[in-house]
Enzyme design. Sequence first.
Site, short mmCIF file in Angstrom:
data_model
loop_
_atom_site.label_atom_id
_atom_site.label_comp_id
_atom_site.label_asym_id
_atom_site.label_seq_id
_atom_site.Cartn_x
_atom_site.Cartn_y
_atom_site.Cartn_z
N GLY A 105 -1.19 8.53 4.08
CA GLY A 105 -2.40 8.11 3.39
C GLY A 105 -2.76 6.68 3.75
N GLU A 117 12.32 -5.57 -1.48
CA GLU A 117 12.78 -6.27 -0.28
C GLU A 117 13.90 -5.49 0.37
OE1 GLU A 117 13.65 -10.18 -1.73
OE2 GLU A 117 11.56 -10.78 -1.56
N LEU A 167 5.14 11.18 1.73
CA LEU A 167 4.93 12.63 1.78
C LEU A 167 3.82 12.98 2.76
CD1 LEU A 167 5.27 13.32 -2.04
CD2 LEU A 167 6.84 14.10 -0.24
N HIS A 206 6.62 2.21 0.44
CA HIS A 206 5.71 1.36 -0.32
C HIS A 206 6.42 0.26 -1.10
CE1 HIS A 206 3.07 0.09 -3.60
NE2 HIS A 206 2.13 0.21 -2.68
#
Lengths: 160, 123
Positions: A74, A46, A71, A10
């Site tokens: 999603g 980045e 994990l 993310h």
Amino acid sequence: MTHAILLFSHGSVLCGAGETLFELARRMEARGDAPIVEAGFLNYSEPTFEAAFEKCVARGATQITIAPYFLIAGYFVKVSLPPKIAAMSEKFPDVEVKVAEALKTHEFLADAIVNCANRALEPEKWRDILNTAPKFCRDNPQCPLNGTPQCPLRPVPREG
Amino acid sequence: MMKTALLVMVHGSPRPQSNGAMFDVVEMVKARGTFDFVTVGFMECNEPTIPEAAAQCVEAGAGKVIAVPYFLHSGSHVADDLPTLLEEARGNYPDVQWLMGDYLGRDELVADVVAQRVREALV
């Protein structure tokens, strides 16, 4: 055929938070999980997913397996990632792309929890991570250290 | 003999079913019997909260609580929010030893799990 693993994560507003993933990429490449292992982020950090994909291609990858460093799979894996893969596949049609599962459940994760418990410290020692974050400073306005004396590039708040 | 508790600190999710894989891993840890008591505490969204889980450890008779962040990265949760929660627990229960373990993503075994997920994708 040259295989690359692209670790997808993310990203974080805290400069330096992506270091865990770069370390993982270096370790996996060194031990030969694939001749090329790169890391790319969805937000904030980045290189971006796209830049990391291009780096795999520039290093000679003809097959790229995208490994979500999550994990569970999603929203970011199921919704944000597929259009990004589609765009890169259109740009590099000769590269074969596969997507691996998220970490989910594994006995090794149970072992990892026990290992992590064995490295326990006094709670305040973990704040040292914040102290190392400025080493990776990129003057990100959303970083909690930005505009504080700990930030090397912007030690005082922005004007206005 | 002093009892040691493991408190697995988890971010939490607006979709509670997202925690299923984590609970399965925690059950595996329980099955090993390494700790006298094992519980999970959530930072957001789900219950018990981390302070509630800390209280459970004390009620179970723990003299030492090791809290492990079930986090893959070292963002501000691991470096600030979670230490703060444990310092508060130490303030509330000063006779118990409170320690914070490494975060999950730092363990080398995570590389083995990623490598296996990659191999599965290539079959």
